[in-house]
Design a protein around this motif. Structure first.
Motif, PDB file in Angstrom:
ATOM      1  N   ALA A  42      39.381  45.029  40.041  1.00 31.30           N
ATOM      2  CA  ALA A  42      38.779  44.132  41.181  1.00 31.30           C
ATOM      3  C   ALA A  42      39.022  42.701  41.349  1.00 31.30           C
ATOM      4  N   ARG A  46      40.181  39.629  44.200  1.00 32.08           N
ATOM      5  CA  ARG A  46      39.046  39.041  44.603  1.00 32.08           C
ATOM      6  C   ARG A  46      39.404  37.764  45.609  1.00 32.08           C
ATOM      7  N   GLU A  49      40.547  39.751  50.933  1.00 43.12           N
ATOM      8  CA  GLU A  49      40.125  40.095  52.341  1.00 43.12           C
ATOM      9  C   GLU A  49      39.982  39.019  53.130  1.00 43.12           C
ATOM     10  N   VAL A 107      40.272  46.622  52.280  1.00 42.14           N
ATOM     11  CA  VAL A 107      40.397  46.664  50.763  1.00 42.14           C
ATOM     12  C   VAL A 107      39.237  47.623  50.441  1.00 42.14           C
ATOM     13  N   TYR A 109      37.520  50.533  47.290  1.00 44.45           N
ATOM     14  CA  TYR A 109      37.422  50.542  45.785  1.00 44.45           C
ATOM     15  C   TYR A 109      37.053  51.977  45.408  1.00 44.45           C
ATOM     16  N   ARG A 113      35.807  51.735  40.587  1.00 46.39           N
ATOM     17  CA  ARG A 113      35.884  50.505  41.003  1.00 46.39           C
ATOM     18  C   ARG A 113      37.204  49.683  40.962  1.00 46.39           C
ATOM     19  N   PRO A 115      40.480  48.746  42.955  1.00 46.62           N
ATOM     20  CA  PRO A 115      41.081  48.346  44.150  1.00 46.62           C
ATOM     21  C   PRO A 115      42.315  49.088  44.791  1.00 46.62           C
TER      22      PRO A 115
END
Length: 223
Positions: A42, A46, A49, A107, A109, A113, A115
């Protein structure tokens, strides 16, 4: 010398290179970007988005050509005129790298977790390796006074589509509009424009067979 390796690959319904739009953004078919284990974190996405569009740098993994030519025959010119490879977007390039601008839809998950990026407008065949992802930045990447060479002088051909409702119903409802977008942009190879010939390609696990006469594409069969 630099060695590059895939960071991700794309997953979509383009299972045949003849169905793939000739440029990104011509068909809004959604695609998923799945990351390779080393980048399946993830933290790697980061803040992504915050952007509406992304650049994808990827590889023409289906190209098979032992000898590299410095000139190519662009489909926009009917495949009958040669231009320098660096003056075109031909897939046959010294390093087989492609560049596409796509819209970031979401986005997500998975249960681990990891992506998953969902994008639209990709012109990549299913399974294509992606070597890098960069945000599209409007104030530097968009140029109002840009001149686009043959793309300005030779418009994309848009065909009228004739398709029987019963045939179209063999595809899920959410994929029917995407098929029409693909067909309207004339998926035939530029060097094959025979009105009497039946053409075909695979899309969404179906075989699409069609014929083009003048400016009308008629779907003959979906199986």
């Amino acid at each position: 010398m630099m060695t590059i390796k895939p960071i991700a690959f794309i997953q979509n319904d383009y299972t045949d290179k003849f169905a793939v739009p000739r440029q990104s953004g011509l068909a809004a078919l959604p695609s998923r970007i799945l990351f390779e284990p080393a980048y399946n974190d993830a933290n790697a996405v980061r803040g992504i988005e915050a952007y509406s569009h992304l650049w994808l740098i990827w590889g023409f993994s289906k190209n098979i050509r032992e000898e590299q030519s410095l000139t190519v025959r662009p489909p926009r010119l009917g495949g009958n005129e040669r231009r320098g490879v660096f003056a075109t977007r031909s897939p046959y390039r010294p390093n087989n790298l492609g560049l596409s601008s796509v819209r970031l839809l979401s986005v997500d998950y998975d249960e681990h977790r990891h992506p998953v990026l969902t994008v639209s407008g990709a012109d990549l065949i299913n399974g294509t390796p992606i070597y890098d992802i960069k945000p599209y930045i409007q104030f530097t990447d968009s140029h109002e006074d840009a001149v686009s060479g043959i793309a300005d002088t030779v418009p994309f051909r848009q065909l009228e589509i004739v398709i029987d409702d019963a045939q179209l119903a063999q595809l899920p409802v959410e994929k029917q509009a995407y098929l029409k977008e693909i067909l309207a942009s004339d998926p035939r190879p530029a060097y094959q424009q025979d009105d009497s010939r039946v053409y075909g390609f695979s899309f969404a696990n179906k075989e699409i067979r069609f014929r083009v006469e003048a400016n009308t594409l008629t779907v003959l069969e979906i199986r």
